[in-house]
Design an enzyme around this catalytic site. Structure first.
Site, PDB file in Angstrom:
ATOM      1  N   GLY A 121      -3.288  -4.044 -31.757  1.00  0.00           N
ATOM      2  CA  GLY A 121      -3.937  -5.116 -31.875  1.00  0.00           C
ATOM      3  C   GLY A 121      -5.160  -5.718 -30.647  1.00  0.00           C
ATOM      4  O   GLY A 121      -5.383  -6.460 -30.116  1.00  0.00           O
TER       5      GLY A 121
ATOM      6  N   TYR B 200      -8.949  -2.707 -28.731  1.00  0.00           N
ATOM      7  CA  TYR B 200      -9.586  -2.023 -29.991  1.00  0.00           C
ATOM      8  C   TYR B 200     -10.153  -2.498 -30.820  1.00  0.00           C
ATOM      9  O   TYR B 200     -10.484  -3.690 -30.671  1.00  0.00           O
ATOM     10  CB  TYR B 200      -8.515  -0.604 -29.559  1.00  0.00           C
ATOM     11  CG  TYR B 200      -8.331  -0.151 -28.462  1.00  0.00           C
ATOM     12  CD1 TYR B 200      -9.898   0.295 -27.718  1.00  0.00           C
ATOM     13  CD2 TYR B 200      -7.098  -0.105 -27.595  1.00  0.00           C
ATOM     14  CE1 TYR B 200      -9.336   0.596 -25.922  1.00  0.00           C
ATOM     15  CE2 TYR B 200      -7.272   0.142 -26.002  1.00  0.00           C
ATOM     16  CZ  TYR B 200      -7.735   0.218 -25.244  1.00  0.00           C
ATOM     17  OH  TYR B 200      -8.055   0.916 -24.709  1.00  0.00           O
TER      18      TYR B 200
END
Length: 478
Positions: free
Chosen positions: A175, A178
Site C-alpha cells: 500500500g 503504487y
C-alpha cells in the site's frame, strides 16, 4: 520485557524470532515473470529471520511497473515460486509474498502487453522510470473505469490464491507508492465515483482489496503495508492525511488481518495512534534505523516485530551477526537491480556469511547429551534457568545448531541435547551462558553425559540415554 529474539505467533505460523525481511525489488526475474534461477538461494540464505516478505510481485500484467520483476498470476509463476518457498521453509522460516500493482508507476516498455499504465486518474507522476533501454519519462496513465477498478480487486484475490497454491504462508498487500497509495492521494485521485473525493471514498479501494484477499485466503494469511509519511512519486494526501490513515487502519482492523506493516517517517505520535487502533500484529520499519536501536520498538511495546531491508540484503546471517555483535556487510547500491562482476549473483547471493555451516563436515560437528536429576522442589528454578539459557543462546551463539531440553513425566529428570558446528562452538556457548551454567549445576545431579563428533543418530538412539520417553520442554534450532 519482550526481546526481538523471542518467538511470535503470526496468524497460522509460529515465527522463531521477531526479525522480518522487508520487501525489496531486486529485478532478477525472468522475462515471463517467473523468479530467477538464484531466487531460491537468495531467499533461503536469509531465512534466519522469522518472516520473509518477498519483493513486490505483480498480480496481473497491468500490475507490472518495472522490468524483470516477478508475478504470481500464471501456473508457471506458481511452479517456480514453489522452489523458493521450499528453500525458506527448509531453514525454519516463513514467507509472505508482497502483492504489488504499480499503477501509474509504469511504462509500456516494461509490461508484457506493452500498454500504458493504469491509475485512479489520468495524471502522470512527473517522474522517470527505468526501462531496459534506459531511463524514460513515465507517460500519462489511463484512468480505470469503475468496472475495471472492481476487476483489479479480483486480480489481487486471484493472485493471493495462487500464492497459497505455490506454498506461501500468506501475502502482504503493498500500500505504499503504487496503485493502492495512488487511490489514497488527492494528487493522483480526482475521481467522481465511489472511489474518489472524500477520504472514505479514497480509502475504499484499499479496503475492498483487503476484503477480497481475506475472502480468498483468510484474514490470518493477509497483511498490509502502509506509510502515511511517504510523499514520493508525486503523492500528496492533503491536510487530512493523518485522519485518512487513521480511518483506513480502523476499517482494516475490522477485517482481522494478520498484521499491519508501517514504514515510518516523522515523529511517533501517529504510531501510538495506530497502535491503539490496531489490535493484531504490528510490524514497524524505520528506514535507516541505527544498529544500536534494533529491538527497541519491540522492547517498548510499540511494535511486535521489526523489519529490515538493506541490512538483511547484505547479510545472509543477519540475525546471528546482530546477536553476536559481529560486523555487518554493506549493501552495494550499484547492483541492487542489475548485474555486476559476478553476473546475477552480484549483490544478490555473493555476500559472505559470518559462519558458513555448509563447509562444516559431519566430523566437525559436536553433539552432547546430558541426563540430569533435579533436586527436590527445584523444578521451577530449573525451568527459569533453562529459559534464560535458550534466550542467551539465541542472543549470543553463532555456532549452535540445536539446543533441546526434555523432561520426564513427573519433571524430576531432564535431558539436555546440544549440537554445535564444532567443539569450539560448544566452549563458546558455555562462555556465553556465564553464571547460568553454575546456577543449573547447583540444583541437579549429573547422571550421565555422552558426546560425539560425528554420530548424527546420537540424539535419539544412544543406548542407555534414550529420550523418547521424555517430553520436549523447550527447543532452539538454527
Amino acid at each position: 520485557m519482550t526481546d526481538i529474539y523471542s518467538p511470535f505467533t503470526l496468524g497460522r505460523v509460529e515465527l522463531k524470532n521477531r526479525f522480518v525481511m522487508a520487501p525489496m525489488t531486486r529485478a532478477r526475474a525472468n522475462p515471463d515473470g517467473t523468479p530467477g534461477a538464484l531466487a531460491a538461494e537468495y531467499y533461503g540464505q536469509r531465512a534466519g529471520v522469522g518472516l520473509t516478505i518477498t519483493e513486490g510481485t505483480q498480480p496481473s500484467e497491468d500490475g507490472q511497473g518495472y522490468p524483470m520483476t516477478p508475478g504470481i498470476y500464471t501456473e508457471a509463476h506458481v511452479e517456480v515460486w514453489r522452489g523458493v518457498n521450499d528453500a525458506i521453509h527448509s531453514h525454519g522460516g516463513y514467507v509472505f509474498y508482497q502483492l504489488m500493482h504499480a499503477g501509474r508507476m509504469s511504462h509500456p516498455d516494461n509490461t508484457p502487453h506493452h500498454r500504458q499504465g493504469v491509475a485512479p486518474s489520468a495524471i502522470a507522476p512527473g517522474e522517470q522510470i527505468y526501462t531496459l533501454d534506459g531511463m524514460k519519462d513515465i507517460p500519462v496513465p489511463r484512468a480505470l473505469t469503475t468496472e475495471e477498478v472492481q476487476a483489479t480487486v479480483r486480480d489481487y484475490a486471484f493472485a493471493a490464491k495462487q500464492a497459497i497454491a505455490s506454498g506461501a504462508d500468506g501475502v502482504e498487500i503493498h500500500g505504499i507508492a503504487y496503485l493502492i497509495h495512488q487511490f489514497l492521494a488527492i494528487s493522483a485521485n480526482q475521481r467522481t465515483d465511489q472511489y474518489g473525493g472524500s477520504l472514505e471514498n479514497r480509502a475504499r479501494f484499499a479496503v475492498e482489496v483487503a476484503q477480497a484477499v481475506v475472502e480468498s485466503i483468510g484474514s490470518d494469511r493477509t497483511g498490509i503495508r502502509l506509510s502515511p509519511g511517504f510523499g514520493g512519486f508525486g503523492l500528496n494526501h492533503g491536510d487530512e492525511g493523518p485522519d485518512l490513515f487513521r480511518y483506513l487502519i480502523r476499517e482494516l482492523n475490522k477485517l482481522g488481518l494478520a498484521y499491519l506493516h508501517i514504514v515510518h517517517y516523522g515523529d511517533d505520535d501517529i504510531l501510538h495512534d495506530f497502535r491503539g487502533i490496531w489490535k493484531q500484529a504490528f510490524i514497524l520499519n524505520r528506514p535507516d534505523r541505527p544498529r544500536e536501536d534494533i529491538g527497541k520498538d519491540i522492547a517498548s511495546g510499540l511494535a511486535d516485530l521489526e523489519s529490515y531491508g538493506a541490512m538483511v540484503l547484505a547479510n545472509p546471517d543477519f540475525v546471528e551477526r546482530i546477536a553476536s555483535q559481529a560486523p555487518l556487510n554493506t549493501a552495494d547500491h550499484s547492483v541492487y537491480f542489475g548485474v555486476g562482476a559476478n553476473g546475477l549473483a552480484s549483490g544478490y547471493t555473493d555476500f559472505p556469511a559470518l559462519v558458513d555451516n555448509s563447509e562444516q563436515t559431519v566430523a566437525d560437528r559436536f553433539q552432547a547429551m546430558v541426563r540430569l536429576k533435579i533436586h527436590p522442589g527445584k523444578t521451577p528454578e530449573f525451568k527459569m534457568i533453562a529459559e534464560e539459557t535458550i534466550r542467551l543462546a539465541r542472543e549470543k551463539d553463532i555456532g549452535t545448531i540445536r539446543y533441546d531440553i526434555f523432561f520426564n513425566d513427573d519433571e524430576t529428570e531432564a535431558v539436555v541435547y546440544e549440537e554445535f558446528i564444532n567443539p569450539a562452538a560448544r566452549i563458546k556457548h558455555l562462555e556465553n551462558l556465564g553464571e547460568n551454567v553454575a546456577d543449573m549445576l547447583a540444583i541437579v545431579d549429573m547422571q550421565a553425559e555422552v558426546w560425539s563428533h560425528s554420530d548424527l543418530g546420537l540424539r535419539a538412539s544412544v543406548e542407555g540415554y534414550d529420550v523418547s520417553f521424555f517430553k520436549p520442554y523447550i527447543r532452539m534450532k538454527n
